[in-house]
Scaffold this motif. Structure first.
Motif, mmCIF file in Angstrom:
data_model
loop_
_atom_site.group_PDB
_atom_site.id
_atom_site.type_symbol
_atom_site.label_atom_id
_atom_site.label_comp_id
_atom_site.label_asym_id
_atom_site.label_seq_id
_atom_site.Cartn_x
_atom_site.Cartn_y
_atom_site.Cartn_z
ATOM 1 N N PRO A 238 0.661 -1.197 0.021
ATOM 2 C CA PRO A 238 0.132 -0.078 0.005
ATOM 3 C C PRO A 238 0.706 1.199 0.023
ATOM 4 C CG PRO A 238 -0.900 -1.741 1.635
ATOM 5 C CD PRO A 238 0.418 -2.124 1.020
ATOM 6 N N ALA A 239 2.263 1.186 0.336
ATOM 7 C CA ALA A 239 2.983 2.452 0.343
ATOM 8 C C ALA A 239 3.182 3.106 -0.842
ATOM 9 C CB ALA A 239 4.143 2.283 1.269
ATOM 10 N N ILE A 240 3.081 2.271 -1.934
ATOM 11 C CA ILE A 240 3.505 2.509 -3.253
ATOM 12 C C ILE A 240 2.353 3.770 -3.785
ATOM 13 C CG2 ILE A 240 1.568 1.107 -4.461
ATOM 14 C CD1 ILE A 240 3.787 0.981 -6.705
ATOM 15 N N ILE A 241 1.321 3.857 -3.058
ATOM 16 C CA ILE A 241 0.276 5.240 -3.325
ATOM 17 C C ILE A 241 0.607 6.405 -2.503
ATOM 18 C CG2 ILE A 241 -1.364 4.809 -1.465
ATOM 19 C CD1 ILE A 241 -3.679 5.199 -3.805
ATOM 20 N N LEU A 242 1.776 6.299 -1.804
ATOM 21 C CA LEU A 242 2.364 7.403 -0.908
ATOM 22 C C LEU A 242 3.734 8.090 -1.893
ATOM 23 C CD1 LEU A 242 1.927 6.501 2.601
ATOM 24 C CD2 LEU A 242 0.495 7.874 1.185
ATOM 25 N N ASN A 243 3.838 7.400 -3.212
ATOM 26 C CA ASN A 243 4.986 7.964 -4.009
ATOM 27 C C ASN A 243 4.403 8.637 -5.204
ATOM 28 O OD1 ASN A 243 6.775 7.918 -6.101
ATOM 29 N ND2 ASN A 243 7.916 6.208 -5.062
ATOM 30 N N ALA A 244 4.616 9.945 -5.053
ATOM 31 C CA ALA A 244 4.167 10.727 -6.032
ATOM 32 C C ALA A 244 4.499 10.361 -7.555
ATOM 33 C CB ALA A 244 4.675 12.402 -5.795
ATOM 34 N N GLU A 245 5.687 10.042 -7.693
ATOM 35 C CA GLU A 245 6.228 9.535 -9.056
ATOM 36 C C GLU A 245 5.356 8.232 -9.427
ATOM 37 O OE1 GLU A 245 7.724 9.948 -12.521
ATOM 38 O OE2 GLU A 245 8.244 11.312 -10.898
ATOM 39 N N GLU A 246 5.108 7.351 -8.451
ATOM 40 C CA GLU A 246 4.244 6.265 -9.098
ATOM 41 C C GLU A 246 2.946 6.595 -9.532
ATOM 42 O OE1 GLU A 246 5.157 3.203 -9.591
ATOM 43 O OE2 GLU A 246 7.071 2.984 -8.886
ATOM 44 N N ILE A 247 2.196 7.693 -8.701
ATOM 45 C CA ILE A 247 0.923 8.098 -8.859
ATOM 46 C C ILE A 247 0.998 8.607 -10.189
ATOM 47 C CG2 ILE A 247 -0.697 9.875 -8.445
ATOM 48 C CD1 ILE A 247 0.287 9.437 -5.116
ATOM 49 N N LYS A 248 1.939 9.472 -10.587
ATOM 50 C CA LYS A 248 1.965 10.077 -11.811
ATOM 51 C C LYS A 248 2.224 9.148 -13.140
ATOM 52 C CE LYS A 248 4.606 13.813 -14.486
ATOM 53 N NZ LYS A 248 5.680 14.715 -14.450
ATOM 54 N N ARG A 249 3.014 7.952 -13.000
ATOM 55 C CA ARG A 249 3.281 7.075 -13.950
ATOM 56 C C ARG A 249 2.045 6.263 -14.210
ATOM 57 N NH1 ARG A 249 7.565 2.781 -12.438
ATOM 58 N NH2 ARG A 249 6.851 1.928 -14.408
ATOM 59 N N ALA A 250 1.279 6.008 -13.453
ATOM 60 C CA ALA A 250 -0.113 5.579 -13.387
ATOM 61 C C ALA A 250 -1.174 6.301 -13.714
ATOM 62 C CB ALA A 250 -0.481 4.699 -12.116
ATOM 63 N N GLY A 251 -0.880 7.336 -14.009
ATOM 64 C CA GLY A 251 -2.133 8.281 -14.473
ATOM 65 C C GLY A 251 -2.988 8.366 -13.501
ATOM 66 N N LEU A 252 -2.832 8.083 -12.070
ATOM 67 C CA LEU A 252 -4.094 8.056 -11.173
ATOM 68 C C LEU A 252 -4.600 9.493 -10.982
ATOM 69 C CD1 LEU A 252 -2.997 5.787 -8.338
ATOM 70 C CD2 LEU A 252 -4.737 5.399 -9.977
ATOM 71 N N THR A 253 -5.810 9.672 -11.169
ATOM 72 C CA THR A 253 -6.498 11.089 -10.472
ATOM 73 C C THR A 253 -6.409 11.181 -8.893
ATOM 74 O OG1 THR A 253 -8.715 10.273 -10.575
ATOM 75 C CG2 THR A 253 -7.833 11.196 -12.736
ATOM 76 N N TRP A 254 -6.431 12.134 -8.637
ATOM 77 C CA TRP A 254 -6.494 12.238 -7.349
ATOM 78 C C TRP A 254 -8.013 11.550 -6.609
ATOM 79 C CZ3 TRP A 254 -10.741 14.974 -4.943
ATOM 80 C CH2 TRP A 254 -11.552 15.828 -5.740
#
Length: 540
Positions: A238-254
């Protein structure tokens, strides 16, 4: 003795919103003035949130008046109307009114078998990737599933321009009646040759719509491929979602990131990772959530720095009143100064007027609830509050302002030079009734100009007839009280049909809209130059 060549002589100037000379009555029974079709449509278009009641006009009646005007001018003056609709979605920032207008423009021209314009108009009003589906939703709900060529081609042009990986992740949701794949099926858009990945995107959109289980090509569609795999990564760690770069790579909206995270990660930490990639409008609408989650002051300072940046504010295309809404509903004062800066940036076109200026701001009941509409933070940002934003900004920038709130009566408000627009907005109240002439009579004392921010629906201005040399009372109007040499600018907030004064020439001018752009016309007119429609001004 000279009569014309004096220091007070000014050239005659004209502005685009023009009355016809035909008289009527306002909704409150005062002397009213009818405008030509172009002027009526413009004022309605820049204030019409489609499908919503106004104080004096039901949503259905208002929308019918809008579509009838568009359809009339689609034949009588298609070039002007096409320019209006493109500008309305662009600088005017009116999304639904522009989309409906383009559809009705096209329908009328098809009815008359009139060639040209329609494809270009459809394309011009579709500026966000969910809007091709919106256009299809409107068209098919009103005219059926048969799509005329101009509609198909205009939407297809927009699809080429707007569809990309992140747009699909943000807007291609189960809640939509027309998904990206449906749009592609109906309009047969071809991939843009300059976007080699778009062919794979279109095919994946179709497969996704029909639940074929296709996996996006990671070489041509890396963001979609990463997004599809991200839930598995999150389950493992679950800590992967606390990585801004990973969020950006996956195109996750807020929104998607918050939904996925649930209660598995610390909410404040998650917001702090999401905030750097969020748009300014999303930041403004989430200030309460940031405070409730306990976002740190250091991250809050980053948000404030973006609000303080004029380029960021301009890019957000937020109406000035949205900054007031953000301030009004933010729990913490740590945002206040930055929101003041953002509001001032959004009001950059409000002029610094020389000399004396009487500013009258309508605070009558028709400017209050009964006419609310959705904002990022609330549904209660009224016309009165929007008018107060403009009135306060004008007063704080004018050299010698007289700021007055009025209804049936009126009251002068203090103006603190160098003060806060937000704090001045808070000083306004509410006054029963609407009497524009009485407010002018009570507060005009040879000012250089008068600016009235209002819905124009005044009561008859009954004033003592001894002003004209005999007893009793007489209905009066602005022109009875103010010489033609003193310009009067009416800022129309609601787009109703009757106006409160003549306009277009002789020192009487009417503007409209929910942005500050039309304020640019005031110094233009006062410099002796004619003003034109905003989309024409850039080519004049």
């Amino acid at each position: 003795m000279t009569r014309f060549n004096t220091r007070a002589t000014r050239p005659a100037v004209h502005s685009p919103v023009t009355t016809t000379g035909e008289q009527t009555r306002t909704h409150e029974g005062g002397a009213g003035h009818l405008r030509d079709a172009r002027s009526e449509l413009f004022l309605l278009a820049v204030s019409n949130f489609v499908g919503q009641d106004a104080f004096y006009e039901k949503a259905g009646d208002r929308d019918d008046r809008y579509t009838q005007l568009v359809r009339k001018l689609a034949i009588e003056d298609p070039e002007w109307t096409a320019g209006l609709l493109g500008w309305l979605r662009g600088e005017g920032n009116m999304r639904t009114a522009a989309l409906v207008g383009a559809a009705e423009f096209t329908a009328e021209r098809l009815l008359h078998e009139a060639p040209g314009y329609s494809r270009q108009v459809i394309n011009s009003v579709l500026q966000r990737a969910d809007e091709p589906g919106e256009m299809l939703g409107y068209w098919t709900s009103k005219y059926g599933r048969t799509l005329p060529k101009p509609v198909k081609r205009g939407i297809a042009d927009a699809v080429q321009r707007l569809y990309n990986e992140r747009a699909l992740l943000k807007y291609d949701t189960e809640s939509k009646g027309y998904r990206f794949g449906d749009v592609l099926n109906l309009v047969h858009a071809s991939p843009d040759p300059a976007k080699p990945w778009q062919g794979d995107l279109f095919q994946y959109s179709l497969d996704r719509r029909h639940k074929r289980g296709t996996v996006p090509n990671p070489d041509s569609l890396p963001t979609l491929a990463r997004n599809l795999a991200f839930p598995e990564f999150f389950e493992q760690d679950p800590a992967i979602i606390l990585n801004a770069e990973e969020i950006k790579r996956a195109g996750l909206t807020w929104e998607a990131a918050l939904s996925m995270a649930g209660s598995k990660v610390d909410k404040a930490k998650l917001w702090e990772e999401l905030i750097p990639s969020m748009g300014v409008m999303a930041l403004a609408r989430n200030l309460r959530n940031f405070d409730e989650a306990g976002v740190s002051d250091a991250v809050a300072a980053q948000i404030c720095a973006r609000f303080a940046g004029p380029e960021q504010v301009a890019k957000s295309r937020m109406f000035p009143f949205r900054w007031w809404a953000a301030y009004k509903h933010a729990p913490s004062l740590r945002w206040a100064h930055a929101l003041e800066q953002a509001l001032n940036h959004s009001l950059a076109n409000v002029p610094r007027l020389k000399g004396t200026t009487l500013i009258l701001v309508d605070r009558s009941p028709s400017m209050f609830p009964g006419y609310g509409f959705s904002t990022p933070n609330s549904s209660d940002i009224t016309l009165a509050e929007q008018a107060a934003v403009f009135g306060a900004a004008l007063a704080l920038r004018a050299e010698k302002p007289t700021l007055v709130e009025f209804g049936g009566g009126s009251k002068k408000l203090d103006v603190t030079k160098g003060g806060s627009v937000l704090k001045h907005i808070e000083a306004f109240g509410q006054i029963d009734g609407t009497d524009i002439p009485a407010a002018v009579k009570a507060h005009w004392f040879a000012h250089d100009r008068i600016i009235i921010v209002t819905d124009e629906q005044t009561r008859p201005g009954w004033l003592p007839s001894n002003m004209w040399g005999h007893g009793g009372m007489r209905e009066t109007a602005i022109d009875d009280l103010v010489p033609k040499a003193t310009p009067v600018y009416m800022w129309n907030m609601a787009g109703y049909k009757p106006g409160a004064m003549p306009s277009g020439k002789s020192g009487r001018h009417t503007f409209g809209g929910l942005t500050d752009h039309a304020f640019r016309l005031v110094p233009l007119l006062e410099s002796g130059r004619d003003a034109t429609w905003p989309w024409m001004a850039k080519t004049a």
